[in-house]
Design an enzyme around this catalytic site. Structure first.
Site, short mmCIF file in Angstrom:
data_model
loop_
_atom_site.label_atom_id
_atom_site.label_comp_id
_atom_site.label_asym_id
_atom_site.label_seq_id
_atom_site.Cartn_x
_atom_site.Cartn_y
_atom_site.Cartn_z
N SER A 252 0.85 -1.18 0.00
CA SER A 252 0.00 0.00 0.00
C SER A 252 0.89 1.23 0.00
O SER A 252 2.11 1.12 0.07
CB SER A 252 -0.89 0.00 1.25
OG SER A 252 -0.09 0.29 2.38
N LYS A 253 0.25 2.39 -0.05
CA LYS A 253 0.99 3.66 -0.12
C LYS A 253 2.00 3.81 1.02
O LYS A 253 3.02 4.46 0.87
CB LYS A 253 0.02 4.83 -0.10
CG LYS A 253 -0.82 4.90 -1.37
CD LYS A 253 -0.90 6.32 -1.90
CE LYS A 253 -1.51 6.37 -3.29
NZ LYS A 253 -2.95 6.16 -3.30
N ARG A 254 1.67 3.19 2.13
CA ARG A 254 2.57 3.22 3.28
C ARG A 254 3.97 2.75 2.92
O ARG A 254 4.96 3.15 3.51
CB ARG A 254 2.04 2.25 4.34
CG ARG A 254 1.44 2.88 5.53
CD ARG A 254 0.92 1.88 6.55
NE ARG A 254 0.47 0.60 6.06
CZ ARG A 254 1.12 -0.53 6.27
NH1 ARG A 254 2.27 -0.54 6.92
NH2 ARG A 254 0.63 -1.67 5.81
N HIS A 255 4.05 1.81 1.97
CA HIS A 255 5.33 1.22 1.60
C HIS A 255 6.08 2.06 0.57
O HIS A 255 7.18 1.72 0.19
CB HIS A 255 5.13 -0.19 1.04
CG HIS A 255 4.50 -1.13 2.02
ND1 HIS A 255 3.19 -1.49 1.95
CD2 HIS A 255 5.02 -1.78 3.09
CE1 HIS A 255 2.91 -2.33 2.93
NE2 HIS A 255 3.99 -2.51 3.65
N GLY A 256 5.45 3.13 0.09
CA GLY A 256 6.09 3.93 -0.96
C GLY A 256 5.18 3.99 -2.16
O GLY A 256 3.98 3.78 -2.04
#
Ligand code: GLU
Length: 465
Positions: A252-256
């Site tokens: 997800s966006k959390r990972h980049g």
């Protein structure tokens, strides 16, 4: 049998790396088998789908170098390729199902259904539809009066509703009839549900292999029941595993960055991205990690796609992108780098630093020394000897000129090895680290001739005196 596969994006945003990987597997499979690769836009979610998003998704696929044989922009024998333009086809298919007695009109209201669901839950029963309208059905001859009242169309799960498929990635998968209740195929607003339109389209478009994300595996139960009811050939299925982030939770966006266009903006090459995404779950039989798209096409097979989730590893992507950059010539890289950073001496600059760079965006920083110089502390007699040499002979333009300069400096400074090269490097760049001097000093000379913002080798040394 000609292989026909499709990528079926829902145009509700940018192309996600997971979708891109599914598209790549479909494309590789089609090309490997000399088959057809089709794009079908699944835009029946009118509230979330947009034409702009469709355009972005197609642009991202094109950026990756994928080409399709049929699709909304190129047309084809089964046009239209947008589900929103195929609604009449689904309605007709739904009526065929009603006529053959496997589907029926359901007049239950949303509130009624909600009440029944809650009651089922309270009694610990599965929340399946209670079959009220199935029991009350009177065939399709009531199409006039009755059918004008708002209603959905439901598919009736038959007694022999168990399904087993042999998934080409995951092997045998079985579902029991009891796990399903009668499900809606056309909503009361007249639009088909995903599970219905996908079957009608895959059949009409003669799709032979459905290669898609694992999240659709459970939908396959309903879909196979519809194929059977229609007496249609069931395609082969291949469900590709999830992509996880480095902490093994769903990417997800959390990972980049998660969208393909973000990777393009961040300086990744389409060839490297395609290569990397192909490796997310697939491995080449010869173990190769860097391969051309032609090599991937030649070697691709679904039996080498791993059913376990794949972990998105940005460091590996960076490494791979670097491999592509290192193998390309400065002339090939120039137009790509110029999108991020341009200078009249760019091509020569790329040649000097490319082996230390992993992304196109990094060239600007790697070449900053050409326009920026902070005078370091160096031994004054050394600086004087260097300045004298540059005044007399000019800065070297090439390798031969550089070697001749080094020989002269050995004599004039009395230094050699590290004691010669370290102050020379410091004098030229102000830093102890950087690209090879043999290429760097000719670059500084060339840049100062074509770019007023670049300082010549002599101008640099003069700041030390
Ligand atoms: N439109 C679906 C999605 O974007 C794909 C469905 C399918 O491939 O069957 O997830």
């Amino acid at each position: 049998m000609t292989v026909r596969v499709r990528f079926a994006p829902s145009p509700t945003g940018h192309l996600h790396v997971g979708g891109a990987r599914t598209a790549i597997f479909n494309w590789l499979f089609a090309r490997h088998h000399g088959g057809r690769f089709i794009i079908r836009v699944e835009d029946t979610d009118l509230a979330r789908s947009t034409r702009e998003s469709e355009q972005m998704v197609l642009d991202d696929l094109r950026w990756l170098g994928l080409q399709w044989d049929e699709g909304p922009d190129v047309g084809g024998p089964d046009a239209p390729y947008r589900q929103s333009e195929r609604v009449d086809i689904y309605r007709k298919a739904a009526h065929d199902l009603i006529a053959s007695g496997v589907a029926y009109r359901c007049f239950c209201t949303e509130e009624e259904l909600e009440t029944k669901r809650k009651a089922a839950e309270a009694e610990g029963r599965p929340p399946h539809y209670d079959l009220k309208c199935w029991r009350a059905r009177r065939g399709d001859d009531d199409a006039g009066e009755v059918a004008r009242a708002p209603h959905a169309i439901r598919f009736h799960v038959p007694e022999d509703g168990d399904v087993t498929i042999n998934d080409l990635i995951r092997g045998e998968v079985t579902w029991k009839k009891e796990s399903l209740g009668d499900f809606i195929v056309v909503r009361s607003d007249g639009l088909p549900t995903y599970n219905f339109s996908v079957v009608i389209d895959d059949h009409e478009m003669e799709i032979t292999h459905v290669i898609r994300a694992e999240e659709h595996l459970t939908n396959t139960h309903r879909q196979v029941l519809i194929y059977r009811a229609m007496q249609w050939q069931v395609p082969e299925f291949a469900h590709v595993s999830l992509i996880l982030g480095s902490d093994r939770s769903k990417l997800s966006k959390r990972h980049g960055a998660t969208s393909v266009s973000q990777y393009a903006d961040d300086g990744y090459l389409p060839e490297a991205m395609l290569n990397y995404l192909a490796l997310l779950g697939w491995s080449s039989p010869d173990g190769a990690e860097v391969f051309t798209r032609e090599e991937a096409v030649a070697k691709f097979s679904l039996d080498r796609v791993n059913p376990a989730p794949a972990v998105f590893d940005v460091q590996k992507l960076d490494w791979l992108n670097g491999q592509y950059i290192h193998r390309m010539s400065a002339a090939e890289l120039r137009p790509m780098v110029a999108k991020f950073f341009d200078a009249p001496w760019l091509e020569q600059g790329i040649d000097v630093v490319k082996t230390s760079v992993h992304k196109l965006t990094e060239f600007e920083g790697a070449l900053a020394f050409v326009r920026r110089y902070e005078a370091p502390q160096i031994d004054r007699p050394f600086a004087e000897a260097l300045a004298a040499d540059l005044r007399t002979n000019g800065a070297p333009r090439d390798e031969a000129g550089y070697k001749a300069m080094v020989e002269r400096l050995k004599t004039s400074t009395g230094q050699k090895g590290k004691n010669l090269f370290m102050p020379l490097r410091l004098a030229m760049t102000g830093s102890e680290h950087g690209p090879e001097l043999v290429k760097l000093i000719p670059l500084l000379r060339h840049a100062s001739e074509v770019d007023p913002a670049a300082l010549s080798p002599l101008a640099r040394v003069e700041k030390l005196l």
